[in-house]
Design a protein around this motif. Structure first.
Motif, PDB file in Angstrom:
ATOM      1  N   LYS A  77       5.950  16.263   4.153  1.00 32.55           N
ATOM      2  CA  LYS A  77       5.223  15.027   3.912  1.00 32.55           C
ATOM      3  C   LYS A  77       5.614  14.456   2.559  1.00 32.55           C
ATOM      4  O   LYS A  77       5.700  15.173   1.579  1.00 32.55           O
ATOM      5  N   VAL A  78       5.845  13.144   2.559  1.00 35.03           N
ATOM      6  CA  VAL A  78       6.245  12.441   1.343  1.00 35.03           C
ATOM      7  C   VAL A  78       5.438  11.172   1.225  1.00 35.03           C
ATOM      8  O   VAL A  78       5.000  10.595   2.230  1.00 35.03           O
ATOM      9  N   ASP A  79       5.215  10.715  -0.008  1.00 34.69           N
ATOM     10  CA  ASP A  79       4.534   9.455  -0.242  1.00 34.69           C
ATOM     11  C   ASP A  79       5.573   8.343  -0.375  1.00 34.69           C
ATOM     12  O   ASP A  79       6.664   8.556  -0.923  1.00 34.69           O
ATOM     13  N   ALA A  80       5.208   7.174   0.105  1.00 32.59           N
ATOM     14  CA  ALA A  80       6.116   6.023   0.029  1.00 32.59           C
ATOM     15  C   ALA A  80       5.282   4.755  -0.073  1.00 32.59           C
ATOM     16  O   ALA A  80       4.084   4.744   0.200  1.00 32.59           O
TER      17      ALA A  80
ATOM     18  N   SER B 222       0.848  -1.207   0.000  1.00 30.56           N
ATOM     19  CA  SER B 222       0.000   0.000   0.000  1.00 30.56           C
ATOM     20  C   SER B 222       0.873   1.242   0.000  1.00 30.56           C
ATOM     21  O   SER B 222       2.035   1.228   0.408  1.00 30.56           O
ATOM     22  N   VAL B 223       0.271   2.363  -0.503  1.00 33.02           N
ATOM     23  CA  VAL B 223       0.970   3.650  -0.555  1.00 33.02           C
ATOM     24  C   VAL B 223       0.506   4.478   0.632  1.00 33.02           C
ATOM     25  O   VAL B 223      -0.703   4.613   0.886  1.00 33.02           O
ATOM     26  N   VAL B 224       1.471   5.029   1.386  1.00 33.56           N
ATOM     27  CA  VAL B 224       1.147   5.808   2.583  1.00 33.56           C
ATOM     28  C   VAL B 224       1.859   7.155   2.494  1.00 33.56           C
ATOM     29  O   VAL B 224       2.852   7.324   1.773  1.00 33.56           O
ATOM     30  N   THR B 225       1.291   8.119   3.202  1.00 36.24           N
ATOM     31  CA  THR B 225       1.919   9.441   3.315  1.00 36.24           C
ATOM     32  C   THR B 225       2.666   9.491   4.630  1.00 36.24           C
ATOM     33  O   THR B 225       2.110   9.151   5.686  1.00 36.24           O
ATOM     34  N   CYS B 226       3.913   9.906   4.601  1.00 40.06           N
ATOM     35  CA  CYS B 226       4.768   9.934   5.793  1.00 40.06           C
ATOM     36  C   CYS B 226       5.183  11.369   6.093  1.00 40.06           C
ATOM     37  O   CYS B 226       5.452  12.163   5.182  1.00 40.06           O
TER      38      CYS B 226
END
Length: 600
Positions: free
Chosen positions: A508-511, A459-463
Motif C-alpha cells: 500500500k502506498v499513498d498518492a 485529495s490524498v488516497v491510499t492505493c
C-alpha cells in the motif's frame, strides 16, 4: 314419189350418220324441252328425241319454295343420256340449273359482284347455300360480323353473298355473308361518323362489356365507353353499372374520322364533383369515408360519389412502417381520415389515417420524461444495439455504448436475447424523428461515481498495488472499486527512485489525485505529486527563506507533527526513517544546497 326423189344409199347413210352425230353431241349438254304431262311428283318432258324423259318436280323448285310448272311449259334440262335401259331419256333440271349458274357465278366472281342465295341446310363447320342451282359452302365464321348462336331466322330467306373461292373442276364454291355485312356496315359507319360531332349527346345500346369498358351501338357504328368515363366515382368493372342490351345516353367525347373510332362518356352528362373541391375539403379537417381499393402503396377512400383520396402507406400508422395496407384497413371499411393536401388540377386528395389517432411518440414523451425508467421486451438485436418494445407500440433503441459501464458493447450485447424483459432509462425522445434513446447501464447509476466517495482532485488516497509493470503500477484505491495506473514518472520526485521494482504486489502506498473526470470516468493519481505537495506544505509551516534550516530538518519536523496527530508510537517510528530517507536523498540535499547558495 319419183325415182329422182328417192334417196340413194349414200344419202341415207349420210342422214343416218348425221342423226347419230346429233345424238352424240346432245348428250351431256343443256337442251330445251316441253312439259307434256305431270304425273304425281314427276314431270314428263319431250326434248325432241325418240323418247321422253321424266324429271322429279322437286328439281324445279327453289329452296324453300314449291315447284310452279305445268303442261306446255318450256324448260331447260340437262341431257345425261338419250336412252336408258327403260328406253327413256335421262334428264336433270338440277344439273341444267347448275350449269347455268356456274356460268353466271363465274362472271360475278371475276367482277367481284354479290350473288343472291338461300341458306337451306347445316353441315359440319358451316352451312350450304343454294345459288340458283349451284350449291355453295358458307363457313360458320362467315355468317355474321359477330358470332351467331341461332341461324334459324336466316335460313330459307334469299340474301346477298360474296363469292370467296370457286373451283369448277371440284365443284367447290365458298361464299361469305359477313363480307357483305362489313361492306354495308362500313358505308353506314362512314355516313354516321360524318354526322357525329364532339359534345353531341346520343342514345345507344350496350353491345359488349370488357374489363376496360363497354362497346355501345350508336345505330350502325360502335363507340367505346371507357370504364373511367362511366361515372365520376371509382368503378372496378363496367358490369357493376351496365348490362348487355341496356339503352344508355352518352356524350361524344372524341371522333376520329379516319379510323372511325368514337370515344363516349356517361359521367360528362353529370355535374363535376371536383368543382370547388378545396372549399368542400379544407386541409387538416377530418372526414369519414369508405375504403374502395387497396394497393401496395396505400388505400383509396371515397369521401363522396366521384371523390376519392389516397392514404399513402406512410400515412396509415404511426408505428407500423413496413406493413401492407391490407393489414391495416379492409375494402368497404368506413374510416376517419384527415385532409393533408388537395390538388384540383390533378384531381388528387392526399389523406392521413394516423393523424386521426393520438401520436404515441407524443404520449410517450409526456408520460416518460428523460431520466425515467421503463420496462420493455427485446424485439431485435442489431450490430449497433438493441431495440426495446415499449408501451404505445413504439420502440426504443439501446446503443452498444449504453449497455455496460465496464465492458465493450460488442461483448455486453451477448448477454441479451430476443424476448428478454429489461429495464432501461430514457435518455432522449425525438418526437419529429420518432426516435427514443434508452440506456440500460444508466438504470443502476454510474458505479464510477458511486465508488469514488470522497475521492476528488487534490485529495490524498491510499492505493494497493495490483500489478507491477515496467511502465508503472496498476493500483486500486483502497475502500473503492476504482482502479488506475501510476506511470513510472509519477512513482517518485527523485528520478533515481522512479523504479517500479521498488514496489511489491499487495503493498500500500499513498498518492495524490491529480485528475478526476466523472464524464470520462477517469481518475489519475501520482506519488510524485504527493511528495511535491507535502514539501510545499512543510516549507510553508516549518521553514522560511531566511531560517537557515535544511530541507531535511523541515521535513523531519513536518513528519513529526503528523505523527503526533495520530498514534504516537507508530507514527514516530514511521516518521523517523522517512525523515532520514528524505535527508539522505541526494536530490533533496542538492535542493538544500541550492537554497543555501541563494541565501548567501
Amino acid at each position: 314419189m319419183s325415182v329422182a326423189q328417192q334417196p340413194s344409199k349414200e344419202d341415207f347413210a349420210a342422214l343416218l350418220e348425221e342423226s347419230f352425230l346429233a345424238e352424240e353431241q346432245s348428250e351431256g349438254s343443256v337442251v330445251k324441252g316441253k312439259v307434256v304431262a305431270v304425273e304425281k311428283d314427276l314431270a314428263v318432258i319431250d326434248v325432241g328425241l325418240k323418247t321422253e324423259g321424266r324429271v322429279p318436280l322437286k328439281e324445279f323448285s327453289v329452296a324453300g319454295q314449291d315447284a310452279e310448272i305445268g303442261v306446255g311449259d318450256e324448260v331447260e334440262v340437262y341431257l345425261e343420256r338419250i336412252e336408258n335401259a327403260l328406253g327413256e331419256a335421262v334428264l336433270s333440271r338440277e344439273k341444267a340449273r347448275r350449269e347455268e349458274s356456274w356460268v353466271r357465278l363465274e362472271v360475278s366472281f371475276n367482277n367481284g359482284d354479290k350473288v343472291s342465295g338461300v341458306i337451306f341446310n347445316q353441315v359440319k363447320g358451316g352451312f350450304t347455300v343454294d345459288l340458283d342451282g349451284a350449291v355453295a359452302f358458307l363457313p360458320r365464321s362467315q355468317v355474321d360480323i359477330r358470332p351467331v348462336r341461332d341461324v334459324t331466322p336466316l335460313m330459307h330467306t334469299p340474301q346477298p353473298f360474296q363469292i370467296l373461292k370457286m373451283d369448277k373442276r371440284r365443284g367447290n364454291i365458298v361464299v361469305s355473308r359477313r363480307t357483305v355485312l362489313e361492306e354495308t356496315r362500313a358505308e353506314q359507319r362512314s355516313e354516321l361518323v360524318q354526322s357525329l360531332e364532339e359534345g353531341q349527346i346520343i342514345d345507344g345500346v350496350v353491345k359488349n362489356i370488357t374489363d376496360y369498358g363497354a362497346f355501345v351501338d350508336l345505330g350502325g357504328i360502335d363507340g367505346l365507353l371507357h370504364v373511367t368515363d362511366i361515372a365520376w366515382r371509382r368503378i372496378n368493372h363496367p358490369s357493376e353499372v351496365l348490362t348487355i342490351g341496356q339503352t344508355v345516353k352518352v356524350q361524344i367525347i372524341r371522333v376520329n374520322h379516319e379510323t372511325h373510332r368514337i370515344s363516349l362518356g356517361m359521367k360528362q352528362l353529370e355535374a363535376d364533383p371536383w368543382e370547388g373541391i378545396e372549399a368542400k375539403y379544407p386541409i387538416e379537417v377530418k372526414f369519414k369515408g369508405r375504403v374502395t381499393n387497396i394497393t401496395d402503396y396505400g388505400a383509396f377512400v371515397e369521401l363522396e360519389p366521384g371523390i376519392e383520396g389516397l392514404i399513402h402507406v406512410s400515412e396509415m400508422s404511426w408505428t407500423k412502417k413496413n406493413v401492407h395496407p391490407g393489414k391495416i384497413v379492409s375494402t368497404s371499411q368506413e374510416v376517419e381520415v384527415m385532409i393533408l393536401e388537395v390538388d384540383p388540377v390533378k384531381r388528387r386528395i392526399s389523406l392521413g389515417l394516423k393523424q386521426t389517432l393520438d401520436n404515441p411518440w407524443d404520449s410517450f414523451a409526456a408520460n416518460h420524461p428523460v431520466g425515467s425508467t421503463v420496462e420493455g421486451e427485446v424485439k431485435n438485436k442489431t450490430e449497433f444495439g438493441l431495440f426495446i418494445g415499449l408501451e404505445g407500440d413504439v420502440d426504443g433503441m439501446v446503443h452498444l455504448s449504453d449497455l455496460d459501464w465496464n465492458r465493450p458493447g460488442e461483448q455486453a450485447i451477448d448477454d441479451y436475447n430476443r424476448g428478454d424483459v429489461v429495464n432501461a432509462q430514457v435518455l432522449d425522445v425525438d418526437v419529429e424523428k420518432e426516435r427514443i434513446s434508452l440506456g440500460i447501464k444508466q438504470v443502476g447509476g454510474d458505479p464510477f461515481v458511486a465508488a469514488a466517495g470522497e475521492v476528488r482532485k487534490g485529495s490524498v488516497v491510499t492505493c494497493e498495488v495490483l500489478e507491477v509493470k515496467d511502465s508503472g503500477l496498476e493500483v486500486k484505491i483502497v475502500d473503492t472499486d476504482l482502479t488506475t495506473f501510476i506511470r513510472r514518472s509519477d512513482l517518485s520526485r527523485d528520478r533515481s527512485e522512479q523504479r517500479p521494482e521498488r514496489f511489491a504486489q499487495g503493498e500500500k502506498v499513498d498518492a495524490r489525485v491529480t485528475n478526476f473526470d466523472k464524464k470520462a470516468r477517469k481518475v489519475s493519481v501520482s506519488i510524485k505529486a504527493l511528495e511535491i505537495a507535502e514539501e510545499k506544505e512543510a516549507v510553508a509551516q516549518y521553514g522560511s527563506t531566511d531560517s537557515g534550516a535544511s530541507l531535511g530538518d523541515i521535513l523531519g519536523a513536518a513528519l513529526k507533527a503528523r505523527g503526533d496527530e495520530g498514534e504516537a508510537e507508530e507514527s514516530a517510528t514511521a516518521a523517523t526513517p522517512e525523515a532520514e530517507t528524505v535527508e539522505e536523498s541526494p536530490a533533496e540535499e542538492t535542493a538544500a544546497e541550492e537554497s543555501s547558495e541563494e541565501k548567501s
